[in-house]
Write a protein that holds these residues in place. Structure first.
Motif, mmCIF file in Angstrom:
data_model
loop_
_atom_site.group_PDB
_atom_site.id
_atom_site.type_symbol
_atom_site.label_atom_id
_atom_site.label_comp_id
_atom_site.label_asym_id
_atom_site.label_seq_id
_atom_site.Cartn_x
_atom_site.Cartn_y
_atom_site.Cartn_z
ATOM 1 N N TRP A 1 -9.238 2.837 4.742
ATOM 2 C CA TRP A 1 -9.166 2.190 4.973
ATOM 3 C C TRP A 1 -8.728 -0.190 5.211
ATOM 4 O O TRP A 1 -9.742 -0.723 4.911
ATOM 5 C CB TRP A 1 -8.843 1.944 3.141
ATOM 6 N N TYR B 1 -10.066 -3.056 3.211
ATOM 7 C CA TYR B 1 -8.765 -3.411 2.731
ATOM 8 C C TYR B 1 -7.870 -4.228 2.907
ATOM 9 O O TYR B 1 -8.063 -3.831 4.353
ATOM 10 C CB TYR B 1 -8.389 -2.173 2.246
ATOM 11 N N VAL C 1 -2.277 4.444 0.184
ATOM 12 C CA VAL C 1 -3.872 3.755 0.400
ATOM 13 C C VAL C 1 -3.969 4.072 1.833
ATOM 14 O O VAL C 1 -3.152 4.345 2.300
ATOM 15 C CB VAL C 1 -3.766 1.964 0.859
ATOM 16 N N GLY D 1 1.012 -1.370 0.378
ATOM 17 C CA GLY D 1 -0.356 -0.141 0.103
ATOM 18 C C GLY D 1 0.472 1.253 0.348
ATOM 19 O O GLY D 1 0.137 2.095 0.549
#
Lengths: 205, 224
Positions: B182, B190, B178, B170
């Motif tokens: 999340w 995620y 990211v 990420g």
């Protein structure tokens, strides 16, 4: 003894040159269309690795390493030539490959013809230099361990190239999307084999 | 007068069409990795993160273009029988240079790259370009060829590293891309794909790049 067997098994399966480090990929991809040639090249790689790793081990420990020259006398005890290791290793490898080439030409002319250009290319096969550099990095204690490591890496490479050659012989009959044919599918199959080989990582040696 | 004109005819501008092709061709149509299948050996293991991949690309770019120039300058002096050794010595000296510089200025990265800096010596692209190009061309052309092939190598490496770092952790260049919110641990949906960090996924990513490239450029499709 147990230590040696551990190193051998580890270098074949867990730290396989192809699947864990991608060393020697170029010849692996180029020569793996037929099992026969793959076996020949694989055998040559085992042989060259089995010779060059111990030779380079001696070189490293008695000439190049920091303090390795102390056998010459106290004046040399602090000499550190390790920055020269790349050039020394590659010189040893190139001359050994030359030797192997002569031997193969003399005793197995058919194999010599089949290998063609790829025999001299072993000199620039990354797995050979990689073997020497890993030997340097991992600090093996005795020359026996270094030899076993070299042979094991060679056997692992042999295993990988013969397996992919067998798969590629059969894959010709399958229906692959056109852009993926040849190189693409070989990469993906190698990746899948690599994932399979990861299973050996769990073994504690 | 006539002589002067002849000389003018022979001279080629530094960035003529032919010379530009030397740089652009290896980027796609004759890419060293995906088409010529060279130099994969030392490349893929360091694509887990973008930063080491960038350092590796720059090192190869330097060794390749400088080596090409050196070999090209010496091309009429090298005896044919020992050319491989001469080439290896040139590459090895350049790589020692790179290795020492990396150790001096970016020690962490040089530790991370470990043996792979040394393995630039056996990178088949370099030997391949020396053999196929530098031995028969002028220094300037060889330099451009080295740059072109270096960039062709670099963009594959960086693309693979981009996807592996983004999907695997990420992050890009170590910065979180990211959003934290999340992630599952923060109550999101995620989670990082740990498989991308393992070596085999580099091979599969390259396989997919080849797939995309060949479906766009159907001339490259192989028999099997």
């Amino acid at each position: 003894m147990q230590e040696l067997i551990n190193i051998f098994v580890k270098s074949i399966f867990v730290e396989n040159m192809i699947f864990a480090y991608f060393l020697g990929m170029c010849s692996y991809l180029a020569v793996s269309k037929k099992v026969n040639t793959a076996v020949g090249l694989g055998a040559a790689v085992i042989f060259v690795l089995g010779i060059t790793v111990p030779v380079n081990y001696l070189l490293e420990n008695y000439i190049l390493k920091e303090g390795a020259l102390s056998w010459l006398g106290p004046d040399f005890a602090e000499v550190d030539l390790s920055f020269l290791s790349f050039i020394m290793f590659i010189a040893v490898i190139a001359s050994m490959v030359q030797l192997v080439e002569m031997i193969v030409e003399k005793f197995a002319p058919a194999l010599y013809g089949a290998l063609g250009i790829f025999l001299p290319l072993i000199a620039v096969n990354c797995s050979i230099l990689g073997g020497a550099l890993f030997m340097q990095e991992r600090n093996y204690n005795t020359i026996g361990e270094a030899t076993v490591f070299g042979l094991g890496s060679g056997v692992g490479w042999f295993l990988a190239i013969v397996a992919i050659a067998a798969i590629r012989e059969k894959i010709r009959y399958s229906h692959i999307p056109a852009p993926l044919r040849g190189l693409g599918i070989t990469f993906i199959v190698t990746g899948l084999m690599g994932i399979a080989f990861m299973a050996f990582m769990g073994i504690k040696l | 007068m006539a002589e002067v004109q002849e000389v003018k005819k022979e001279r080629e501008s530094l960035f003529s069409k032919k010379n530009r092709k030397l740089i652009t061709d290896p980027l796609n149509d004759s890419n060293p990795i995906t088409v010529q299948v060279l130099g994969i050996c030392s490349a893929l293991a360091i694509t887990v993160k973008l930063y080491p991949a960038l350092v590796m690309s720059l090192s190869v770019l330097f060794v390749l273009s400088a080596g090409n120039v050196v070999i090209s300058l010496m091309r009429n002096l090298i005896p044919n029988r020992i050319r491989i050794i001469v080439q290896l010595v040139v590459v090895a000296s350049l790589v020692i240079l790179v290795d020492q510089v990396l150790k001096a200025y970016v020690y962490d990265v040089s530790k991370e790259l470990s043996v792979f800096v040394g393995l630039i010596i056996t990178n088949c692209i370099i030997m391949g370009r020396f053999e196929a190009f530098a031995l028969g061309n002028t220094p300037w052309k060889s330099f451009l060829d080295g740059l072109g092939n270096g960039f062709g190598y670099a963009w594959i490496l960086l693309t693979v590293a981009f996807f592996r770092e983004l999907l695997g952790s990420g992050q890009l260049f170590g910065f979180q891309i990211v959003p934290e919110s999340w992630y599952l641990s923060e109550g999101g949906f995620y989670s990082n794909n740990g498989l991308m960090l393992l070596p085999p996924m580099a091979l599969i990513t390259v396989g997919i790049i080849i797939w995309v490239q060949r479906s766009r450029n159907t001339e490259l499709i192989e028999e099997n």
